[in-house]
Design an enzyme around this catalytic site. Sequence first.
Site, PDB file in Angstrom:
ATOM      1  N   LYS A  15      14.028  -4.437  -0.093  1.00 44.78           N
ATOM      2  CA  LYS A  15      13.705  -3.382  -1.070  1.00 44.78           C
ATOM      3  C   LYS A  15      13.525  -2.027  -0.399  1.00 44.78           C
ATOM      4  O   LYS A  15      14.046  -1.028  -0.857  1.00 44.78           O
ATOM      5  CB  LYS A  15      12.390  -3.685  -1.811  1.00 44.78           C
ATOM      6  CG  LYS A  15      12.355  -4.909  -2.643  1.00 44.78           C
ATOM      7  CD  LYS A  15      11.039  -5.004  -3.423  1.00 44.78           C
ATOM      8  CE  LYS A  15       9.786  -5.081  -2.582  1.00 44.78           C
ATOM      9  NZ  LYS A  15       9.677  -6.271  -1.725  1.00 44.78           N
ATOM     10  N   ARG A  90       2.950  -4.959  -8.790  1.00 47.16           N
ATOM     11  CA  ARG A  90       2.992  -6.265  -8.139  1.00 47.16           C
ATOM     12  C   ARG A  90       2.165  -7.294  -8.894  1.00 47.16           C
ATOM     13  O   ARG A  90       2.106  -8.450  -8.474  1.00 47.16           O
ATOM     14  CB  ARG A  90       2.421  -6.132  -6.732  1.00 47.16           C
ATOM     15  CG  ARG A  90       3.443  -6.330  -5.606  1.00 47.16           C
ATOM     16  CD  ARG A  90       2.742  -5.909  -4.357  1.00 47.16           C
ATOM     17  NE  ARG A  90       3.253  -6.406  -3.136  1.00 47.16           N
ATOM     18  CZ  ARG A  90       3.892  -5.631  -2.235  1.00 47.16           C
ATOM     19  NH1 ARG A  90       4.183  -4.394  -2.518  1.00 47.16           N
ATOM     20  NH2 ARG A  90       4.254  -6.135  -1.079  1.00 47.16           N
ATOM     21  N   ARG A 129      11.900  -7.947  11.910  1.00 39.91           N
ATOM     22  CA  ARG A 129      11.749  -6.542  11.500  1.00 39.91           C
ATOM     23  C   ARG A 129      10.919  -5.746  12.503  1.00 39.91           C
ATOM     24  O   ARG A 129       9.907  -6.224  13.006  1.00 39.91           O
ATOM     25  CB  ARG A 129      11.072  -6.490  10.122  1.00 39.91           C
ATOM     26  CG  ARG A 129      10.745  -5.066   9.686  1.00 39.91           C
ATOM     27  CD  ARG A 129      10.583  -4.941   8.224  1.00 39.91           C
ATOM     28  NE  ARG A 129       9.334  -5.525   7.732  1.00 39.91           N
ATOM     29  CZ  ARG A 129       8.979  -5.501   6.458  1.00 39.91           C
ATOM     30  NH1 ARG A 129       9.786  -4.975   5.548  1.00 39.91           N
ATOM     31  NH2 ARG A 129       7.847  -6.045   6.071  1.00 39.91           N
ATOM     32  N   ARG A 162       5.058  -5.001  12.479  1.00 41.43           N
ATOM     33  CA  ARG A 162       3.907  -4.930  11.581  1.00 41.43           C
ATOM     34  C   ARG A 162       3.048  -6.171  11.761  1.00 41.43           C
ATOM     35  O   ARG A 162       3.559  -7.276  11.856  1.00 41.43           O
ATOM     36  CB  ARG A 162       4.390  -4.846  10.130  1.00 41.43           C
ATOM     37  CG  ARG A 162       4.565  -3.440   9.640  1.00 41.43           C
ATOM     38  CD  ARG A 162       5.255  -3.397   8.307  1.00 41.43           C
ATOM     39  NE  ARG A 162       4.617  -4.204   7.262  1.00 41.43           N
ATOM     40  CZ  ARG A 162       5.022  -4.205   5.991  1.00 41.43           C
ATOM     41  NH1 ARG A 162       6.051  -3.460   5.625  1.00 41.43           N
ATOM     42  NH2 ARG A 162       4.431  -4.940   5.092  1.00 41.43           N
ATOM     43  N   ARG A 173       1.958 -14.061   2.448  1.00 39.35           N
ATOM     44  CA  ARG A 173       2.542 -13.029   1.575  1.00 39.35           C
ATOM     45  C   ARG A 173       3.527 -13.648   0.589  1.00 39.35           C
ATOM     46  O   ARG A 173       3.600 -13.225  -0.564  1.00 39.35           O
ATOM     47  CB  ARG A 173       3.225 -11.950   2.422  1.00 39.35           C
ATOM     48  CG  ARG A 173       2.211 -11.030   3.106  1.00 39.35           C
ATOM     49  CD  ARG A 173       2.828 -10.218   4.205  1.00 39.35           C
ATOM     50  NE  ARG A 173       3.754  -9.218   3.742  1.00 39.35           N
ATOM     51  CZ  ARG A 173       4.731  -8.696   4.482  1.00 39.35           C
ATOM     52  NH1 ARG A 173       4.908  -9.095   5.730  1.00 39.35           N
ATOM     53  NH2 ARG A 173       5.516  -7.784   3.987  1.00 39.35           N
TER      54      ARG A 173
HETATM   55  P1  AMP Z   1       4.722  -3.866   1.580  1.00 39.20           P
HETATM   56  O1  AMP Z   1       4.979  -2.819   2.591  1.00 39.20           O
HETATM   57  O2  AMP Z   1       5.259  -3.505   0.228  1.00 39.20           O
HETATM   58  O3  AMP Z   1       5.168  -5.240   2.026  1.00 39.20           O
HETATM   59  O4  AMP Z   1       3.141  -3.937   1.397  1.00 39.20           O
HETATM   60  C1  AMP Z   1       2.290  -4.268   2.487  1.00 39.20           C
HETATM   61  C2  AMP Z   1       0.927  -4.704   1.964  1.00 39.20           C
HETATM   62  O5  AMP Z   1       0.311  -3.613   1.266  1.00 39.20           O
HETATM   63  C3  AMP Z   1       0.945  -5.846   0.984  1.00 39.20           C
HETATM   64  O6  AMP Z   1       0.997  -7.121   1.612  1.00 39.20           O
HETATM   65  C4  AMP Z   1      -0.368  -5.623   0.247  1.00 39.20           C
HETATM   66  O7  AMP Z   1      -1.476  -6.025   1.021  1.00 39.20           O
HETATM   67  C5  AMP Z   1      -0.404  -4.102   0.138  1.00 39.20           C
HETATM   68  N1  AMP Z   1       0.276  -3.631  -1.101  1.00 39.20           N
HETATM   69  C6  AMP Z   1       1.424  -2.910  -1.173  1.00 39.20           C
HETATM   70  N2  AMP Z   1       1.732  -2.645  -2.447  1.00 39.20           N
HETATM   71  C7  AMP Z   1       0.760  -3.210  -3.211  1.00 39.20           C
HETATM   72  C8  AMP Z   1       0.518  -3.312  -4.601  1.00 39.20           C
HETATM   73  N3  AMP Z   1       1.357  -2.785  -5.508  1.00 39.20           N
HETATM   74  N4  AMP Z   1      -0.583  -3.991  -4.995  1.00 39.20           N
HETATM   75  C9  AMP Z   1      -1.441  -4.526  -4.123  1.00 39.20           C
HETATM   76  N5  AMP Z   1      -1.276  -4.493  -2.799  1.00 39.20           N
HETATM   77  C10 AMP Z   1      -0.186  -3.835  -2.331  1.00 39.20           C
END
Ligand code: AMP
Length: 221
Positions: A15, A90, A129, A162, A173
Amino acid sequence: MALRLIFLGPPGAGKGTQAKRLAAARSIPHVSTGDILRAEVGAGSELGAKAKEYMGRGELVPDDLVVAMVARRLAQPDCGNGYLLDGFPRTMGQATALEARLAEHGETIGQVLYFSAPDDVLIKRLSGRRVCPDCNANYHLETMPPRNDGVCDKCGGKLIQREDDMPETVRNRLKVYRAQTRELIGHYGATGSAQAGLLTEIDSTGTVGEIADAVARSLEN
Ligand code: AMP
């Protein structure tokens, strides 16, 4: 006309990579809640301090914090002509909050793209990654390596893995995705609700270029 898009899908589906490309091509802001939260953590803000623990465990940051953060971001002038939401909503609670905000402003979402890929592909992508903490560029050790080992092509930053891309957290996750986010596919895809029919599934097993082509085709339709 303002273009408002949502990118939905499990972690590792690509994404973020596609969102960056498309947002740049369409001149709309790429609103990644993960990127914003990581910046808050990096800056040591109050929000960052609250979000950090959840993120480290691969869990979702509570809806009230994320919804307020997104509302602040969407109120910025650069979002007036549309935006690409990557990783938000989410949960059903976040989707409901977004819909209330849109209704308040007489706005609508144009399309929701659902990036799908089997777990083995997702795990391989996440484990390889590498990211640039300075400019948020993404790389993959095998499929999208930087020109120079460990160095960001775009800004020269030092690439890192990360913390939440470590195997144990990745498993959590994916579990959290299935438990809390997957139901949004039905929400945006089913018939009968105001949000119905917005969803297009993008097969995300291929290369970055193949997925980008599928994204472009789905937006033409
Ligand atoms: P991502 O970079 O989108 O994989 O997000 C990394 C982490 O940020 C996730 O595993 C969550 O802990 C937090 N996070 C990102 N977006 C959201 C969201 N919309 N709602 C809740 N937690 C989020």
